[in-house]
Design a protein around this motif. Structure first.
Motif, PDB file in Angstrom:
ATOM      1  N   ALA A  28      -7.048  14.897   5.338  1.00 33.02           N
ATOM      2  CA  ALA A  28      -7.264  13.520   4.903  1.00 33.02           C
ATOM      3  C   ALA A  28      -5.920  12.878   4.580  1.00 33.02           C
ATOM      4  N   ILE A  29      -5.809  11.608   4.880  1.00 35.37           N
ATOM      5  CA  ILE A  29      -4.594  10.837   4.607  1.00 35.37           C
ATOM      6  C   ILE A  29      -4.958   9.721   3.639  1.00 35.37           C
ATOM      7  N   ARG A  30      -4.131   9.538   2.648  1.00 38.77           N
ATOM      8  CA  ARG A  30      -4.371   8.435   1.713  1.00 38.77           C
ATOM      9  C   ARG A  30      -3.059   7.710   1.459  1.00 38.77           C
ATOM     10  N   SER A  31      -3.147   6.553   0.858  1.00 38.12           N
ATOM     11  CA  SER A  31      -1.958   5.744   0.601  1.00 38.12           C
ATOM     12  C   SER A  31      -1.527   5.891  -0.850  1.00 38.12           C
ATOM     13  N   GLN A  32      -0.295   5.450  -1.132  1.00 39.71           N
ATOM     14  CA  GLN A  32       0.178   5.449  -2.513  1.00 39.71           C
ATOM     15  C   GLN A  32      -0.655   4.522  -3.378  1.00 39.71           C
ATOM     16  N   LEU A  33      -1.096   3.400  -2.824  1.00 34.58           N
ATOM     17  CA  LEU A  33      -1.942   2.492  -3.592  1.00 34.58           C
ATOM     18  C   LEU A  33      -3.239   3.186  -3.991  1.00 34.58           C
ATOM     19  N   TRP A  34      -3.823   3.945  -3.070  1.00 31.68           N
ATOM     20  CA  TRP A  34      -5.057   4.667  -3.378  1.00 31.68           C
ATOM     21  C   TRP A  34      -4.822   5.651  -4.519  1.00 31.68           C
ATOM     22  N   GLU A  35      -3.662   6.308  -4.540  1.00 30.20           N
ATOM     23  CA  GLU A  35      -3.355   7.240  -5.618  1.00 30.20           C
ATOM     24  C   GLU A  35      -3.205   6.511  -6.951  1.00 30.20           C
ATOM     25  N   LEU A  36      -2.670   5.289  -6.918  1.00 28.80           N
ATOM     26  CA  LEU A  36      -2.574   4.482  -8.129  1.00 28.80           C
ATOM     27  C   LEU A  36      -3.968   4.171  -8.672  1.00 28.80           C
ATOM     28  N   ILE A  37      -4.883   3.826  -7.778  1.00 23.66           N
ATOM     29  CA  ILE A  37      -6.241   3.519  -8.203  1.00 23.66           C
ATOM     30  C   ILE A  37      -6.932   4.774  -8.734  1.00 23.66           C
ATOM     31  N   TRP A  38      -6.634   5.948  -8.128  1.00 29.44           N
ATOM     32  CA  TRP A  38      -7.142   7.223  -8.664  1.00 29.44           C
ATOM     33  C   TRP A  38      -6.707   7.374 -10.125  1.00 29.44           C
ATOM     34  N   SER A  39      -5.432   7.087 -10.416  1.00 27.25           N
ATOM     35  CA  SER A  39      -4.931   7.192 -11.791  1.00 27.25           C
ATOM     36  C   SER A  39      -5.671   6.246 -12.724  1.00 27.25           C
ATOM     37  N   ALA A  40      -6.002   5.056 -12.227  1.00 25.58           N
ATOM     38  CA  ALA A  40      -6.710   4.092 -13.059  1.00 25.58           C
ATOM     39  C   ALA A  40      -8.086   4.618 -13.447  1.00 25.58           C
ATOM     40  N   PHE A  41      -8.782   5.256 -12.526  1.00 20.04           N
ATOM     41  CA  PHE A  41     -10.094   5.803 -12.861  1.00 20.04           C
ATOM     42  C   PHE A  41      -9.976   7.027 -13.776  1.00 20.04           C
ATOM     43  N   THR A  42      -8.899   7.801 -13.623  1.00 20.33           N
ATOM     44  CA  THR A  42      -8.658   8.894 -14.565  1.00 20.33           C
ATOM     45  C   THR A  42      -8.525   8.346 -15.977  1.00 20.33           C
ATOM     46  N   LEU A  43      -7.750   7.271 -16.108  1.00 17.47           N
ATOM     47  CA  LEU A  43      -7.572   6.658 -17.421  1.00 17.47           C
ATOM     48  C   LEU A  43      -8.875   6.049 -17.930  1.00 17.47           C
ATOM     49  N   ARG A  44      -9.654   5.458 -17.047  1.00 19.46           N
ATOM     50  CA  ARG A  44     -10.949   4.915 -17.487  1.00 19.46           C
ATOM     51  C   ARG A  44     -11.803   6.027 -18.086  1.00 19.46           C
ATOM     52  N   ASP A  45     -11.820   7.201 -17.447  1.00 13.17           N
ATOM     53  CA  ASP A  45     -12.616   8.311 -17.968  1.00 13.17           C
ATOM     54  C   ASP A  45     -12.152   8.687 -19.373  1.00 13.17           C
ATOM     55  N   HIS A  46     -10.837   8.786 -19.572  1.00 12.23           N
ATOM     56  CA  HIS A  46     -10.324   9.107 -20.902  1.00 12.23           C
ATOM     57  C   HIS A  46     -10.698   8.019 -21.913  1.00 12.23           C
ATOM     58  N   LEU A  47     -10.579   6.764 -21.508  1.00 11.01           N
ATOM     59  CA  LEU A  47     -10.873   5.662 -22.420  1.00 11.01           C
ATOM     60  C   LEU A  47     -12.365   5.580 -22.732  1.00 11.01           C
ATOM     61  N   TRP A  48     -13.191   5.755 -21.718  1.00 12.15           N
ATOM     62  CA  TRP A  48     -14.641   5.741 -21.955  1.00 12.15           C
ATOM     63  C   TRP A  48     -15.030   6.754 -23.024  1.00 12.15           C
ATOM     64  N   HIS A  49     -14.443   7.938 -22.936  1.00 15.46           N
ATOM     65  CA  HIS A  49     -14.844   9.015 -23.837  1.00 15.46           C
ATOM     66  C   HIS A  49     -13.950   9.108 -25.067  1.00 15.46           C
ATOM     67  N   ARG A  50     -13.156   8.052 -25.278  1.00 13.67           N
ATOM     68  CA  ARG A  50     -12.399   7.872 -26.511  1.00 13.67           C
ATOM     69  C   ARG A  50     -11.531   9.087 -26.838  1.00 13.67           C
ATOM     70  N   HIS A 103       0.816  -1.219   0.000  1.00 14.55           N
ATOM     71  CA  HIS A 103       0.000   0.000   0.000  1.00 14.55           C
ATOM     72  C   HIS A 103       0.848   1.267   0.000  1.00 14.55           C
ATOM     73  N   GLY A 104       2.145   1.157   0.206  1.00 10.23           N
ATOM     74  CA  GLY A 104       3.024   2.305   0.103  1.00 10.23           C
ATOM     75  C   GLY A 104       2.985   3.206   1.311  1.00 10.23           C
ATOM     76  N   GLU A 105       3.276   4.494   1.087  1.00  5.22           N
ATOM     77  CA  GLU A 105       3.401   5.470   2.156  1.00  5.22           C
ATOM     78  C   GLU A 105       2.102   6.240   2.372  1.00  5.22           C
ATOM     79  N   TYR A 106       2.053   6.964   3.492  1.00 10.71           N
ATOM     80  CA  TYR A 106       0.939   7.849   3.791  1.00 10.71           C
ATOM     81  C   TYR A 106       1.134   9.169   3.035  1.00 10.71           C
ATOM     82  N   ARG A 107       0.049   9.740   2.513  1.00 11.31           N
ATOM     83  CA  ARG A 107       0.072  11.032   1.831  1.00 11.31           C
ATOM     84  C   ARG A 107      -0.995  11.930   2.449  1.00 11.31           C
ATOM     85  N   GLU A 108      -0.660  13.200   2.703  1.00 17.26           N
ATOM     86  CA  GLU A 108      -1.576  14.118   3.375  1.00 17.26           C
ATOM     87  C   GLU A 108      -2.155  15.125   2.390  1.00 17.26           C
TER      88      GLU A 108
END
Length: 467
Positions: A137-159, A119-124
């Motif tokens: 709010a505190i989040r993990s590096q893994l959570w930020e990776l998943i954020w990136s995945a949804f960003t890419l899904r949005d781009h891919l959905w809308h071609r 899950h990586g490090e804590y991010r504030e």
């Protein structure tokens, strides 16, 4: 992928240009996207069952490692494979409020004592939402990776064509990207996840006057434009007034505020490009993305449980409006379980597109006021995470804040604090407000036990009283 433009992946292995071999983070993104492409088409029941299994893992972690939840959660939950029993127990869990997060945060009681491997490090970060209550709010590096995945899904959905230019008007840090030219970066940054080769990113500060924003947009002539609906609406107004608009614009992306149908229509007519909506928060991540085929939103169930509840706390049915309660599934650093984010939304019926992801017809009530200037201009009074962190540092014990514009040259900073701020702290708060909104403003401080609600019963972090 499902009906998307060609992608150029970035290879991380020297001597290998094609086929690309990504680095570990890029490989993880590909693994997530591979699963997202399939899970979106699952029946709703299968999505819900998979989500329950992740919720069970989240609750177990929170109960064992988070002091706040150890005293709050039941000793055990029903087996997630027993859907009816698990859902009944889930509905009995208490709702988490913003005030509770603040109170718990004072002793860091909401932070996990440890994170599982991977899950990586804590991010504030700091967030205000539309309530005027700053939350750390505190989040993990893994959570930020998943954020990136949804960003890419949005781009891919809308071609979207990753080779195009992405223009962004959302930075509110004073002086960070001064007009008229703003900033330029070689790639879309987090939007490409370091995995996909992209065209350039150009950015502009939201405090830039609308006429200058349009001039900048015409010079940059991007393929895509991302900003807040209120900023986009002012751009549309300026475009219509001058008869000028970008020539290459393919799509507009609306973030951070409610996108009303009339605002969407105005933007599309003036700028000549369709609008796609994104519903997200800093502390909870992506909540819903606009369907590629319809104007409503799909809840991103692989990353968050979104509940829309009526006044009795029951799930709303299609067509009903209720309060939005969210549970991010993968942020084990600071689990937010059944968190009331202060929004309202309308539930939709299953989508004709065939995706099993739940539908929100619309999100309601996230609009803020605009800062008015003596020359008649309006600017968006956005507060970044760093802005909020600076205010919290200036006024220790800050529970809630509100900025009230009483006149074109006068602001009142309303502070709800645990104790009366010292003279030095009030001076620091005034300096913060003048640094953020403009040195020409006269600023006064009002200290209250609680910032009052609006006539509509909501909190607003910026109120403009100028006629």
């Amino acid at each position: 992928m499902h009906n998307v433009p060609p992608l150029d992946l970035v290879s991380a292995v020297p001597g290998v240009a094609w086929p690309a071999l990504p680095d570990p983070a890029g490989s993880a993104l590909l693994a997530l996207l591979f699963q997202f492409e399939r899970s979106q088409w699952w029946p709703a029941a299968r999505i819900e069952a998979s989500q329950r299994r992740q919720l069970a893992a989240l609750l177990d972690h929170a109960r064992r490692t988070v002091p706040f939840h150890a005293a709050r959660l039941p000793v055990a939950m029903p087996d997630p494979d027993d859907g009816a029993a698990f859902e009944a127990a889930w509905q009995a869990l208490p709702i988490l409020t913003r005030g509770e997060i603040q109170a718990a945060d004072a002793e860091e009681a909401l932070l996990a004592e440890s994170l599982p491997p991977g899950h990586g490090e804590y991010r504030e970060i700091f967030t205000s939402g539309s309530t005027g209550r700053p939350v750390r709010a505190i989040r993990s590096q893994l959570w930020e990776l998943i954020w990136s995945a949804f960003t890419l899904r949005d781009h891919l959905w809308h071609r979207r064509d990753f080779a195009g230019t992405l223009a962004v008007i959302r930075d509110s840090t004073p002086g960070a990207a001064p007009w008229p030219e703003g900033m330029t970066a070689p790639g879309w940054g987090g939007a490409g996840g370091g995995l996909i080769a992209t065209g350039p990113l150009v950015g502009l500060n939201v405090m830039t006057p609308p006429a200058e924003q349009l001039g900048w947009l015409l010079r940059r002539d991007p393929d895509y434009l991302l900003s807040h609906p209120s900023i986009l609406a002012r751009l549309a107004e300026e475009s219509r007034r001058t008869g000028r608009r970008p020539t290459r614009l393919r799509q507009v992306i609306a973030i951070a505020e409610t996108l009303r149908p009339e605002t969407r229509a105005t933007i599309e007519a003036a700028l000549g490009a369709p609008v796609a909506e994104v519903y997200s928060t800093r502390e909870a991540g992506y909540l819903a993305l606009q369907c590629p085929d319809h104007p409503h939103l799909h809840v991103q169930s692989e990353g968050v449980r979104v509940e829309v509840l009526d006044e009795a706390g029951r799930p709303c049915r299609p067509g009903e409006v209720g309060r939005v309660v969210v549970t991010p599934l993968h942020n084990l650093a600071m689990p937010l379980i059944r968190y009331d984010i202060g929004d309202a939304a309308e539930v939709g019926a299953p989508c004709p597109c065939g995706r099993g992801l739940p539908v929100l017809n619309r999100v309601i009530g996230r609009r803020q006021n605009m800062l008015r200037l003596p020359g008649g201009e309006r600017r968006w009074p956005l507060l970044s995470s760093s802005d909020l962190g600076a205010l919290v540092a200036a006024v220790p014990g800050l529970r809630q804040y509100q900025v009230v514009q009483e006149a074109l040259d006068r602001l009142r900073l309303v502070l709800a604090v645990e104790r009366t701020p010292s003279t030095a702290e009030q001076a620091a708060a005034i300096a913060w407000a003048r640094g953020k909104f403009g040195a020409d403003f006269a600023v006064t401080v009002e200290v209250l036990s609680e910032v009052p609600r609006s006539v509509a019963g909501k909190f607003e972090d910026f109120v403009c009283e100028v006629p």
